[in-house]
Design an enzyme around this catalytic site. Sequence first.
Site, short mmCIF file in Angstrom:
data_model
loop_
_atom_site.label_atom_id
_atom_site.label_comp_id
_atom_site.label_asym_id
_atom_site.label_seq_id
_atom_site.Cartn_x
_atom_site.Cartn_y
_atom_site.Cartn_z
N PHE A 142 0.86 -1.18 0.00
CA PHE A 142 0.00 0.00 0.00
C PHE A 142 0.90 1.24 0.00
CE2 PHE A 142 -2.49 3.47 1.71
CZ PHE A 142 -3.66 3.34 0.99
N ASP A 227 9.45 2.48 1.61
CA ASP A 227 8.28 3.19 2.15
C ASP A 227 8.19 2.89 3.64
OD1 ASP A 227 5.75 3.90 3.06
OD2 ASP A 227 4.77 3.49 1.15
N LYS A 256 2.78 9.57 8.65
CA LYS A 256 2.12 9.04 9.84
C LYS A 256 2.70 9.56 11.16
CE LYS A 256 -0.13 4.97 7.93
NZ LYS A 256 -1.55 5.24 8.14
C1 LIG Z 1 3.03 2.11 3.82
C2 LIG Z 1 2.13 3.28 3.50
N1 LIG Z 1 2.47 4.09 2.49
C3 LIG Z 1 1.71 5.15 2.17
C4 LIG Z 1 0.56 5.44 2.86
C5 LIG Z 1 -0.26 6.65 2.49
O1 LIG Z 1 -0.14 7.63 3.46
P1 LIG Z 1 -1.21 8.83 3.55
O2 LIG Z 1 -2.52 8.22 3.94
O3 LIG Z 1 -0.64 9.75 4.60
O4 LIG Z 1 -1.24 9.47 2.21
C6 LIG Z 1 0.17 4.62 3.92
C7 LIG Z 1 -1.09 4.88 4.65
O5 LIG Z 1 -1.65 4.01 5.27
C8 LIG Z 1 0.98 3.50 4.25
O6 LIG Z 1 0.65 2.68 5.25
#
Ligand SMILES: Cc1ncc(COP(=O)(O)O)c(C=O)c1O
Length: 408
Positions: A142, A227, A256
């Site tokens: 994700f 990520d 986050k």
């Molecule tokens: C691993 C990862 N990358 C990217 C995101 C996207 O982040 P945002 O919701 O702040 O755009 C998330 C959100 O859950 C995530 O868990």
Amino acid sequence: MATTESNKPDWAALEHRYYQGTFKRQPITLVRGEGTRVWDSDGKVYLDFVAGIAVNVLGHCHPAIVKAVQQQVTQLVHVSNLYYSTRQIELAELLGIQSQGMRSFFSNSGAEANEGAMKLARKYGRLHRNGAYEVISMENSFHGRTLATTAATGQASYQATWVPLPDGFKQVPFNDLQAVKTATSAKTVAILVEGVQGEGGIWLASKEFMQGLRQWCDEQNLVLICDEIQAGMGRTGKFFSWEYYNVRPDIVTMAKGLAGGVPIGAMLTDPRTDVFAYGDHGTTFGGNPLACAAGIATIRTILEENLLENATQMGEYWRSKLEALCAKYSFIDSPRGRGLMNAVNVKHSLASIIVQQALAHGLLLNSTAPDILRMIPPLILTRGDIDEAAELLDRTLADVAAMPVAQI
Ligand SMILES: Cc1ncc(COP(=O)(O)O)c(C=O)c1O
């Protein structure tokens, strides 16, 4: 104004009238938080094992964040990136120290941080790999909700409605180095990976995979993007989850927990891939003094209060509780995770029923899928909190075990 029978505002009805229907919300309205607890509008208290989806790393209203935000808000909230800003530079310095020499670019969210990372990789491809632009990411990953990060997200359910998605993305099975190698072509510029898949259900990358990716990127002149949006900021017991693998990515994305609940994202790069020049990227809000003051307080507190070690120890203790509960209830299994990023599998698609039942018992949990229950509590968690959570979860599971749906 819509009200309930007791003449209080009916927040669910008001939300339905005024807010777009993209969220499936639990039937409570949270109004206050302190430490590992939150309170709803009826005054009921909950032990929080969701932490704003892995955001409130210091729990709710930690004095360090409250103080930093209060001070900053009376000094300077926003000035734009047309000027130097002390808080932004201080936060970038702290991240530079933690990452051993990476430079930062701040955004407002995780998706935006990943967008920046992919733009940076494309620039690298233009300069150093014959215009290569394609990103290989992992199935079950994700990476966000913008069009490009949706294209990078390896879950069909997030993509189906939005086709055609931007070109230049390909997914391969997680932890399958050979699949990455086979998928690599002259068009490939980057590999995008989570050290621990979060939304995908808490699945750990193997050491061989991460080290193999690093080696493959070095051999092929590719960019390794990690990520860390969910797994970073100490959640796994290390500041960055990639520290477990003894590898160093070229680009790291964060969000986050970075400012403990104040919106911020960050894209960090190693000198090798530090190829953005003036005008290549920008943002109005990204890295503003308020968000950065909260970020500085969050990082300092994590280090000063030894929360990396706490996440490791409390994670082990929580997993021992999960193991005991999995032994007791036949419809949950496979306790797993690292630090305070944990999950169990749930049979008969019972995860959302467990989440609702836990709510009644005063415990906030989250399901990433009908068969996965995720726990991502604040890093300030104590053994007492864990004992209490295990007790509440035990009572929850006993209720669910008595339901016909669990006895199939
Ligand atoms: C691993 C990862 N990358 C990217 C995101 C996207 O982040 P945002 O919701 O702040 O755009 C998330 C959100 O859950 C995530 O868990």
